[in-house]
Structures are given as structure tokens and as C-alpha cells.
Write an enzyme that holds these catalytic residues in place. Structure first.
Site, PDB file in Angstrom:
ATOM      1  N   LYS A  22      40.160  32.468  43.145  1.00 26.42           N
ATOM      2  CA  LYS A  22      40.515  32.000  44.488  1.00 26.42           C
ATOM      3  C   LYS A  22      39.725  30.748  44.848  1.00 26.42           C
ATOM      4  O   LYS A  22      40.284  29.750  45.320  1.00 26.42           O
ATOM      5  CB  LYS A  22      40.253  33.113  45.501  1.00 26.42           C
ATOM      6  CG  LYS A  22      40.745  32.802  46.907  1.00 26.42           C
ATOM      7  CD  LYS A  22      40.546  34.004  47.836  1.00 26.42           C
ATOM      8  CE  LYS A  22      41.402  35.177  47.393  1.00 26.42           C
ATOM      9  NZ  LYS A  22      41.258  36.350  48.300  1.00 26.42           N
ATOM     10  N   ARG A  92      36.082  36.331  51.990  1.00 26.07           N
ATOM     11  CA  ARG A  92      37.019  36.953  51.052  1.00 26.07           C
ATOM     12  C   ARG A  92      36.439  37.001  49.642  1.00 26.07           C
ATOM     13  O   ARG A  92      35.685  36.136  49.237  1.00 26.07           O
ATOM     14  CB  ARG A  92      38.336  36.164  50.994  1.00 26.07           C
ATOM     15  CG  ARG A  92      39.097  36.065  52.302  1.00 26.07           C
ATOM     16  CD  ARG A  92      40.283  35.116  52.145  1.00 26.07           C
ATOM     17  NE  ARG A  92      40.998  34.879  53.376  1.00 26.07           N
ATOM     18  CZ  ARG A  92      42.099  35.539  53.765  1.00 26.07           C
ATOM     19  NH1 ARG A  92      42.585  36.490  52.978  1.00 26.07           N
ATOM     20  NH2 ARG A  92      42.693  35.249  54.893  1.00 26.07           N
ATOM     21  N   GLY A 101      44.168  43.272  45.984  1.00 25.67           N
ATOM     22  CA  GLY A 101      43.899  44.384  46.875  1.00 25.67           C
ATOM     23  C   GLY A 101      42.751  45.286  46.475  1.00 25.67           C
ATOM     24  O   GLY A 101      42.474  46.274  47.146  1.00 25.67           O
ATOM     25  N   MET A 103      39.444  44.473  46.110  1.00 26.95           N
ATOM     26  CA  MET A 103      38.147  44.196  46.728  1.00 26.95           C
ATOM     27  C   MET A 103      38.341  43.836  48.199  1.00 26.95           C
ATOM     28  O   MET A 103      39.449  43.906  48.718  1.00 26.95           O
ATOM     29  CB  MET A 103      37.420  43.112  45.943  1.00 26.95           C
ATOM     30  CG  MET A 103      36.943  43.607  44.584  1.00 26.95           C
ATOM     31  SD  MET A 103      36.113  42.339  43.627  1.00 26.95           S
ATOM     32  CE  MET A 103      37.418  41.162  43.329  1.00 26.95           C
ATOM     33  N   ARG A 336      47.329  30.854  43.229  1.00 22.50           N
ATOM     34  CA  ARG A 336      46.956  31.279  41.886  1.00 22.50           C
ATOM     35  C   ARG A 336      48.243  31.358  41.083  1.00 22.50           C
ATOM     36  O   ARG A 336      49.336  31.428  41.650  1.00 22.50           O
ATOM     37  CB  ARG A 336      46.258  32.644  41.905  1.00 22.50           C
ATOM     38  CG  ARG A 336      47.115  33.765  42.485  1.00 22.50           C
ATOM     39  CD  ARG A 336      46.309  35.020  42.710  1.00 22.50           C
ATOM     40  NE  ARG A 336      47.096  36.018  43.444  1.00 22.50           N
ATOM     41  CZ  ARG A 336      46.560  37.035  44.094  1.00 22.50           C
ATOM     42  NH1 ARG A 336      45.255  37.196  44.122  1.00 22.50           N
ATOM     43  NH2 ARG A 336      47.316  37.901  44.746  1.00 22.50           N
ATOM     44  N   HIS A 455      50.873  45.759  49.204  1.00 18.46           N
ATOM     45  CA  HIS A 455      50.007  46.274  48.138  1.00 18.46           C
ATOM     46  C   HIS A 455      50.830  47.024  47.099  1.00 18.46           C
ATOM     47  O   HIS A 455      50.665  46.834  45.888  1.00 18.46           O
ATOM     48  CB  HIS A 455      48.937  47.193  48.741  1.00 18.46           C
ATOM     49  CG  HIS A 455      48.048  47.820  47.720  1.00 18.46           C
ATOM     50  ND1 HIS A 455      48.282  49.082  47.209  1.00 18.46           N
ATOM     51  CD2 HIS A 455      46.949  47.364  47.087  1.00 18.46           C
ATOM     52  CE1 HIS A 455      47.348  49.369  46.318  1.00 18.46           C
ATOM     53  NE2 HIS A 455      46.531  48.351  46.229  1.00 18.46           N
ATOM     54  N   SER A 806      46.004  51.300   3.395  1.00 22.73           N
ATOM     55  CA  SER A 806      46.590  51.354   4.729  1.00 22.73           C
ATOM     56  C   SER A 806      45.580  52.057   5.630  1.00 22.73           C
ATOM     57  O   SER A 806      45.148  53.170   5.329  1.00 22.73           O
ATOM     58  CB  SER A 806      47.907  52.137   4.715  1.00 22.73           C
ATOM     59  OG  SER A 806      48.468  52.163   6.006  1.00 22.73           O
ATOM     60  N   CYS A 873      48.445  51.592   9.837  1.00 31.07           N
ATOM     61  CA  CYS A 873      49.616  52.413  10.148  1.00 31.07           C
ATOM     62  C   CYS A 873      49.375  53.395  11.288  1.00 31.07           C
ATOM     63  O   CYS A 873      50.226  54.226  11.583  1.00 31.07           O
ATOM     64  CB  CYS A 873      50.097  53.168   8.915  1.00 31.07           C
ATOM     65  SG  CYS A 873      48.874  54.315   8.245  1.00 31.07           S
ATOM     66  N   TYR A 893      49.633  43.238   7.232  1.00 31.38           N
ATOM     67  CA  TYR A 893      50.667  43.706   8.150  1.00 31.38           C
ATOM     68  C   TYR A 893      50.103  44.774   9.082  1.00 31.38           C
ATOM     69  O   TYR A 893      49.044  45.352   8.838  1.00 31.38           O
ATOM     70  CB  TYR A 893      51.876  44.262   7.399  1.00 31.38           C
ATOM     71  CG  TYR A 893      51.606  45.562   6.658  1.00 31.38           C
ATOM     72  CD1 TYR A 893      51.735  46.797   7.297  1.00 31.38           C
ATOM     73  CD2 TYR A 893      51.214  45.560   5.321  1.00 31.38           C
ATOM     74  CE1 TYR A 893      51.473  47.985   6.618  1.00 31.38           C
ATOM     75  CE2 TYR A 893      50.957  46.730   4.632  1.00 31.38           C
ATOM     76  CZ  TYR A 893      51.095  47.945   5.306  1.00 31.38           C
ATOM     77  OH  TYR A 893      50.838  49.120   4.635  1.00 31.38           O
TER      78      TYR A 893
END
Length: 921
Positions: A22, A92, A101, A103, A336, A455, A806, A873, A893
Site C-alpha cells: 500500500k 492503515r 481485511g 489487519m 495495487r 470482505h 522415482s 510420483c 519429470y
């Protein structure tokens, strides 16, 4: 001396870790020349220093706050708390990553019994001034002094009831003065302290409250779920107040430069006349769509759209803003990069690419979130039901997707019911940050109040939960545990269906159907196979969403190093996996092939065999059934590798429960019965006793570490021999038909090199003999699953006898931590709360421990065997954060559930392109 405080003019967007998101963006908007109320930011470093010092301000902080406060007062020509002409400020929070929402905020700091009179002189409005004071006392009492917020809300509702009005704006000056007095009494009664009149004390306490809110439970819960570090801290923004509650020509709103739910290129958000910002987010009053501003405040709306364009061009992304109009003058309070649904992500990425804002790499690396991709495949209400059923209510389409569940009315109930396996819809008037744990446990969220940026809406979109907000016909009776819409009553536990795509609510359980993208995905595979398509399938393939999906997934596939396979045990699963882009099967679990009456009977015959001949007879029954299974899977995966894991679980999993059998036999004996019913089958007493005795013989104190995996193959060599024979014969048969089967045989739970060596020496000749006799060119690899710490530490020796490893990260995590994945839920929440583990290690790979074991294994394995190929896997293969670790380790993989294959493909590309992981997106 450390610099703890920055004026807005001193910062920029690159400093979000220091100034918070912010504060950094307020600085950026200030530098862009947008109308931003002046102020200053206290850094995240100051917050962390405060926390480390045991909730004590670090040296020099208050002096710097006083210095920047003085500069702000000089700039504005007014002083905070001045009795004649007061300057008011907001205090803030602002963390480096958006935590909507979670804090705290305090508005109107600087008002007291004297300065409220100065505000009246300054503004000429008694009502506005006392309303502002009422808001400060209420917010300060709840947020800073820890008074239960419901006490203030009850007093406010009582005042409206006595006045006979529905909204706060209908209370007059006299009512508001009484409320201020009442609120002060509530504070005194519950804290034994007075509401502070000193403006400096107000400011310092408000800053402390914001620092402290970083560690409140809801913020910690949010960070755990979204993998945000606890060490970042929050900044504090002290900003000149501008007022949206000065009358009908004033107002406040939350606006997105594009629709965050659908991605549509149109302004989206909420606006409230004569209100302050918290009124919009809290959902206390139902809002107007932001487009209504064109009628109410046409000049300000035109300015807002121009600012939206400026922000999009600057950030090259969709922006989320907060703004206030004070007597016709527009002020930008925050911006933002906006959170959005997965659907909006893909649409915006495609459109911003066409608009020239971004390129393909930026789209795939930064704009698409792998962890949210499966939202696009979420079901929708079945089309015929959607057309024929009448909704009982309609609200705002706050977060897309259909959700079906039983109605519950508190966050605690939602969490408790969900833990028991119930699907629930959380029904509230509006939600607040303390409801977070119940919201994320719910299938969907329904609120009777609030707008598309309340919210409930913001959290639902961020978490991918369908939500309908502001359904104002819904009348909730919390005491009775029900809600009513006209003549319809829905009680706790009754079925409810919501459609977050169009805002409809149904007081019944409706069936769902696949989403447009799911239809297109499967239709594409059918089309490739030469199948005729239905009208619905053709429409799905012609959709803009499918075009965007194809484009970006093709780019992802071209820009990843990791292959992506699927875990599949049947031909149907294999076909499904291939349709979703799987490049083979990384885990085919043969134990699932032993289910079904005929197969279970043969397995039990093998288990009960007393001679080699009896055991061989059982294998004769099982072999053709196994071969048939492999034929289907190899055919579905023609030309792609299929890793088949030989039987892994202990044999008692194929037998009835030991205790239940003992009880049944004992009861039958007591009653003198000749027959015993076990698993719906009537056995003679002799056979029942034989079963009981066998179960006792097989019983193990810890079967997951007992006779299973390779140990089973050593004790019953005929079992693995039969499986290898079935695999090889199936592959040979398909090879003769001109297909290209590529089987890989995996021996599970190996702990020593000698186990793998002996097993391979026994099994490989069986496969070679079949291949030689068939006269075909077929290569079969043999490898093992690394799922024990010892195997990981001795991988160099094991690799000398393996073609592949694997990593079975489910069991490797169990054995590394000593945690049972089936029981971890009993204490995981407490472990996360106390920061004993940062997250569930069965969801994301534990990099420090399990990841290190894998690294040792990879390095030693490849050093011993340069041709060794490596994969994973466990279900971690479909977790984006774990995919990043696999990329860093240099695996070949990952393998995961067929439905997570697209997620893994995108995550693998993002890992290579250097994207932030889902834990920080």
C-alpha cells in the site's frame, strides 16, 4: 540512524518490501501526479523491530513520526487534534503482499471532545462531524482497545431501532452524540480505561494496533494458507483523511480497472454515497455498481476512468483501487495489482497481450497462477436444471463457479462440519476477517449484505471459492439457525446451491456438469481420435477461453525442462491423463488391479496357499487379468513411457478386518452356529477359523513398515515374477500389432542396493526370455522408488542397479518426519500455529529435510550412473511449489493426478522462467 519513516514523495513501487504494497503504491501514485491525500509510511522494518523488542517502539521511531507529522501539518495548514481547525488522519496497515481485511485500520484519528467542535466549524456540518467522531470511537474501541465489536454494533442497531430507521445515514446529530457517549461507556466498562483524548496518544496507540494486527490469528491463518512468511511484517500508512460522508455529493468506493471475476474490460466495483471506506468493505450497507457513478457523480466518474487508464498503462496490469469523493472532489486512496479469479487471469492475459501491454513470456510467467488453474475446470450447474429451476434469491456474482452444500450459519460450524466430510455453504449477513477459517472450509459463501468488494467477495475470489453476496431477500435468523426467502425456509443442514457466476441461489441440491474448459479439453482429445463431436463440444472448442488456454499452454510446454506424467491405474485414467497433456505415466499402481470379486478371490488363494503348487494356481488366475489391464494402459499411452509399480501394500489389505473376523467367529462359537457371515459371505466355521488364524499370522504392529514392497517380492517371488510376465507379454503383444509400448518396471520400498540387485537379477531374465522368444525389439527398464531415508542416503550404490529413480515423496515424507499422513490432521493445525512446521509437508515438499534427502540422492545417483533418469510420483508432483523444487533438483519429470497435469505443466514452465511461486503470488 535507521530511517523508519518515509513521506509518500520519497518512495516508489519498487520498495514494497520496505514500505508495504500500500505504501509503495501510494508513493507511486503520488509520483504519477494522481490526486493522493498526503501522508507518510512507517516501514516494515519498524514493525519487525517492534516485534523483536517485545512490543516496544524502536529507538528513534517516535521522533521520526513526530518530524513527518509536523511536515504533514505544515503541508496541510492544519494540526492533528487542533481544537479550532483539526487535521484528521487514517492509520492503515500495508503488508508487502496483499492480505485483504486481515489487519487493522483506524480512521479519523485526531478527533476528541474539543476538536469535534473545530471540525463542525471547519465543515459547517454538525451531523458529519459527530458521525466521524462516532466512527473513531467505535473503531478505536474495537481495534486498539480490544473491545468486542458486537457491543458497538448492538448499540448502533438499538439506536436505529429506537429511531425507526434502517440505515446509519438516517441518524441525526442528536442520535450520534448519544452514540458517542454510549460507545465511550462501553469502552470504560470493558477496559477500565477512558477513550484517549490526546491526539498523539491516539496516533501512537493506533500504530501499535496495526503492528500488533500482523500477529493476530486471522492474519496468521491467511499467511499459512497463502504461504506468506511471518517475518515480513507490515508497514503503517498515516494519511490525511478525506471524507466521503459529507453528504449526497460525497461518497466512497472500491474499483477495479477490469472485472476481477470475468476479466471483462470494463470498470468494476462498488460505490456508496455519503459513506466512509470501511462501509463498503464491511458490507453494512448494500452498495451500488460503480457504473452508477456516471449518473450520480458524472464528472468524478469520468476522472476515475481516466485514472484507471493511467494506472493500467503504468502498471501494465489490472489495478484494484480505493477512492473517496469529498464534495465532488475525487481522491485516490490506494492502488495495487488486483486479485482475480483464474477465469479473469486467462482472459486478461490474452487481452493485454493483444493490447500490447505484455508478451507471451510475461503472460505465462507473471499473470497466470498455476495453483489456481484448476478453478477453470470447476463444475457448473447442469444446463437443463439451470433452465428449469427457479432461484429463490439473486445476489451479486461475487466469485464464479457452482457450489452445493448444506447450509451453516457460523464460521466455526462450517469448519467443524467440513472436518467431518460434509459439504457446506456458509450463510452470513456479511463476513468479517474472523470468519476466515470457516470461509476456506466451505464449498461456497452466501451473504445477504455487502457488495462485490465486500470482505466475503474479496476472500472468495482470492481463494477460488464460489460466492454470492448482497442477496438482500435472504432474511437470516441466527438464533433459529435458518434463513427465509419469502415463503421458503432453509434450516441448518438443508441443501443449498449457489451460482457465483450469475448470483443465483437455489434452496435445493442441484447436480452439476463440467465447465466449458473441461468440455473443450476432453473434446479436443476426442476430435484428435476422429470422434464426432456434439454441439456443446464444438461450441466449447470455439470459445475465446479455449483459444487463450491453448495459446498459453503451448508456450508453457515449449518453455519447460520438466516432463509431466500422470499417476494412472486404468485405461480410462490413462486416456484422461493423455487428454490433459500427460507425457506418460509416472506411477501405475498394480494393487488397484487386484480389486473385484474374481481378483480378490485369487489373491486370497495365493495368500492361503500352503504349497508352491497352490500358489502357482493362484498366479495362473491373476496373470491373464493383469495382462489385460496392461494391454489397455499401454495402448492408451502408446509411444509414451509407463512406469508400473509392482505390488506394494501388505497382503492383509486384501483380507477382511482382523478384529471383525475374530468377533464374528467368537460370537458364532458362543451361539453354536456352523456358519459365520464375514463381508456378506457365509463361511463354514472351519474356513472362518482358518481365515482368523491367517489374519493373526499376517498381523503386524506397523504394517506400513512391515511385509510390503520389495520385501513382499522376496518372500513371495512368484508374485513379482507373475507381474513382470504379464507386463512383458502385454507389451510384446502390442509390439507385434505395430504399437510402441514403453514399460518401465518399478520395484518399491527398496532400502538397500542388495535388495534391488537381487530382485532385478530374478526378474529381468523373465522379461528378456519372453522378448527373445517373441522376436521383437522391446526395451524394458528396471528401477526403484526412493521413499526411505536410507535409500536416499545410499543412492549411489542403488543407482548401479537401476535405470531410473522415482521419488515417492508421500512415504519419504512419512519416514523422514515420522509423521503418519493419515493422522497428521490431529495436530497439524497446532504445529502450524506454533510455527513448528511452516506448512503441511504432505502438500508441499519440505525443502529443508525431504528436499535435502532428494538432493543427496540425485547427486549421488547421477554420479554413479550418468544415464539414470529421475522423476517424482507422489501427489507433490501436482503442487506448484513442489514443482519448483523438482526443477531446481534437475529431475526429468513430475507425475501427478490426471486432473493436476495442466497445473504441473504451467508450474514447470514458470519454474524455468523464474516466476514467483504460488506461495508469494
Amino acid at each position: 540512524m535507521t530511517k523508519w519513516v518515509y513521506d509518500f514523495e520519497e518512495g516508489d513501487a519498487s520498495q514494497k518490501n520496505l514500505l508495504g504494497g500500500k505504501g509503495a503504491n501510494l508513493a507511486e501514485m503520488t509520483n504519477l501526479g494522481l490526486p493522493v491525500p498526503p501522508g507518510f509510511t512507517i516501514t516494515t522494518d519498524a514493525c519487525n523491530a517492534y516485534r523483536e523488542a517485545g512490543q516496544q517502539f524502536p529507538e528513534g521511531l517516535l521522533d521520526q513520526v513526530a518530524e513527518h507529522r509536523k511536515k504533514l501539518e505544515e503541508k496541510m495548514g492544519r494540526q492533528i487534534g487542533n481544537a479550532r481547525d483539526p487535521l484528521l488522519v487514517s492509520v492503515r496497515s500495508g503488508a508487502p503482499f496483499s492480505m485483504p481485511g486481515m489487519m487493522d485500520t483506524v480512521l479519523n484519528v485526531g478527533l476528541n471532545d474539543e476538536s469535534v467542535e473545530g471540525l463542525i466549524k471547519q465543515t459547517g456540518s454538525d451531523r458529519f462531524s459527530w458521525d466521524s467522531f462516532r466512527r473513531l470511537v467505535q473503531m478505536f474501541g474495537k481495534t486498539v482497545m480490544g473491545v468486542d465489536g458486537d457491543l458497538f454494533e448492538e448499540a448502533l442497531e438499538d439506536a436505529k431501532k429506537k429511531k425507526g430507521v434502517a440505515n446509519d445515514v438516517d441518524l441525526d446529530t442528536k442520535d450520534l452524540k448519544k452514540l458517542v457517549k454510549t460507545f465511550k461507556s462501553i469502552i470504560k466498562k470493558n477496559t477500565k480505561r477512558e477513550f484517549p483524548q490526546d491526539p498523539t496518544e491516539q496516533l501512537h496507540q493506533a500504530v501499535e494496533a496495526v503492528f500488533g494486527s500482523w500477529d493476530n490469528k486471522r492474519a496468521q491463518d491467511y499467511r499459512r494458507r497463502n504461504r506468506i512468511s511471518d517475518n515480513l511484517g507490515t508497514a503503517v500508512n498515516v494519511q490525511t483523511m478525506v471524507f466521503g460522508n459529507k453528504g449526497e455529493n460525497s461518497g466512497t468506493g472500491v474499483g477495479f480497472t477490469r472485472d476481477p471475476a470475468t476479466g471483462e474490460r470494463t470498470p468494476y466495483g462498488d460505490y456508496l454515497q455519503n459513506a466512509q471506506g470501511e462501509d463498503v468493505v464491511a458490507g453494512i450497507r448494500n452498495t451500488l455498481p460503480i457504473t452508477e457513478m456516471s449518473r450520480i457523480q458524472p464528472r468524478a466518474y469520468q476522472e476515475l476512468k481516466e485514472h484507471f487508464g493511467t494506472l493500467e498503462r503504468h502498471y501494465k496490469d489490472m489495478c484494484d483501487t480505493e477512492f473517496t469523493i469529498e464534495e465532488g472532489k475525487l481522491w485516490m486512496l490506494q492502488t495495487r495489482v488486483g486479485k482475480r479469479t483464474s477465469l479473469a487471469e486467462w482472459r486478461m492475459a490474452e487481452e493485454m497481450l493483444e493490447e500490447g501491454f505484455i508478451d507471451d513470456e510475461t503472460a505465462v510467467r507473471d499473470r497466470l497462477t498455476a495453483g489456481k488453474l484448476d478453478e477453470l475446470f470447476k463444475p457448473i450447474i447442469r444446463a437443463d436444471l439451470k433452465d428449469s429451476k427457479t432461484p429463490v434469491a439473486k445476489g451479486l456474482n461475487a466469485s464464479p463457479g457452482a457450489a452445493v452444500g448444506r447450509a451453516v450459519f457460523t464460521a466455526d460450524d462450517a469448519s467443524e462440519w467440513a472436518e467431518k466430510g460434509e459439504q457446506v455453504i456458509l450463510v452470513r449477513r456479511e463476513t468479517n476477517p474472523d470468519d476466515y477459517h470457516g470461509m476456506v472450509s466451505s464449498e461456497g459463501i452466501l451473504t445477504s449484505a455487502g457488495g462485490t468488494n465486500s470482505h466475503a467477495a474479496v476472500v472468495a475470489r482470492g481463494e477460488g471459492i464460489p460466492a454470492v453476496c448482497g442477496a438482500d431477500l435472504v432474511r437470516i435468523d441466527f438464533k433459529a439457525g435458518q434463513f427465509r426467502v419469502g415463503a421458503t425456509t432453509v434450516k441448518e443442514g438443508d441443501w443449498v446451491t449457489i451460482d457465483g457466476t450469475d448470483g443465483t441461489v437455489y434452496a435445493e441440491e442441484l447436480e452439476t456438469q463440467p465447465s466449458e474448459l473441461e468440455v473443450a479439453q476432453l473434446a479436443s482429445a476426442r476430435q484428435a481420435g476422429g470422434k464426432r463431436l456434439t454441439k456443446v463440444e464444438k461450441e466449447a472448442l470455439a470459445s475465446d477461453l479455449w483459444a487463450a488456454y491453448q495459446r498459453f499452454m503451448a508456450f508453457a510446454d515449449e518453455n519447460r525442462d520438466l516432463g509431466v506424467r500422470a499417476n494412472a491405474d486404468t485405461p480410462e485414467q490413462a486416456i484422461n491423463a493423455r487428454a490433459r497433456g500427460a507425457e506418460g505415466i509416472g506411477l501405475c499402481r498394480t494393487e488397484h488391479m487386484f480389486l473385484g470379486d474374481e481378483r480378490v478371490a485369487a489373491v486370497r488363494t495365493m495368500i492361503f496357499a500352503e504349497t508352491d503348487e497352490e500358489e502357482a494356481e493362484a498366479y495362473k488366475v491373476l496373470a491373464p487379468l493383469q495382462k489385460k489391464d496392461f494391454l489397455g494402459i499401454f495402448k492408451a499411452m502408446d509411444g509414451l513411457p509407463v512406469t508400473v509399480r509392482l505390488l506394494d501394500p501388505p497382503l492383509n489389505e486384501f483380507l477382511p478386518n482382523r478384529v471383525e473376523v475374530e468377533v464374528a467367529v467368537a460370537l458364532a462359537q458362543q451361539k453354536g452356529k456352523r456358519k459365520v457371515e464375514i463381508d456378506r459371505e457365509k463361511l463354514s466355521m472351519k474356513d472362518a477359523e482358518k481365515l482368523r488364524d491367517k489374519l493373526n499370522e499376517l498381523d503386524e504392529a506397523n504394517p506400513m513398515l512391515g511385509l510390503r514392497g520389495v520385501r513382499l517380492g522376496i518372500v513371495k517371488p512368484g508374485l513379482y515374477a507373475m507381474q513382470v510376465r504379464a507386463i512383458t507379454e502385454a507389451a510384446v503383444q502390442l509390439k507385434k500389432r505395430g504399437l510402441d509400448p514403453r514399460p518401465e518396471i518399478m520395484i518399491p520400498l527398496v532400502a538397500t542396493a542388495e535388495e534391488l540387485q537381487q530382485m532385478r537379477e530374478e526378474l529381468e531374465p523373465i522379461a528378456k526370455d519372453i522378448i527373445e522368444k517373441a522376436g521383437v525389439d522391446l526395451h524394458i527398464e528396471f528401477g526403484t522408488m526412493i521413499e526411505l531415508p536410507r535409500a536416499a542416503m545410499d543412492s549411489g550404490a542403488i543407482a548401479e542397479h537401476a535405470d531410473f529413480f522415482s521419488y515417492g515423496t508421500n512415504d519419504l515424507t512419512q519416514t523422514a518426519f515420522g509423521f503418519s499422513r493419515d493422522d497428521i490432521g490431529k495436530f497439524l493445525g497446532l504445529y502450524e500455529e506454533r510455527k513448528l512446521v511452516p506448512y503441511n509437508p504432505f502438500v508441499s515438499i519440505d525443502k529443508a529435510g525431504v528436499g535435502r534427502l532428494m538432493r543427496i540422492s540425485v547427486e549421488e545417483g547421477r554420479e554413479a550412473n550418468r544415464n539414470l533418469h529421475l522423476g517424482i510420483c507422489g501427489e507433490h508432483g501436482g503442487d506448484p511449489d513442489s514443482v519448483v523444487i523438482c526443477h531446481e533438483l534437475g529431475l526429468d519429470y513430475v507425475s501427478c493426478s490426471p486432473y493436476r497435469v495442466p497445473v504441473a505443466r504451467l508450474a514447470a514452465a514458470q519454474a524455468r522462467l523464474g516466476a514467483a511461486t504460488t506461495s508469494s503470488k
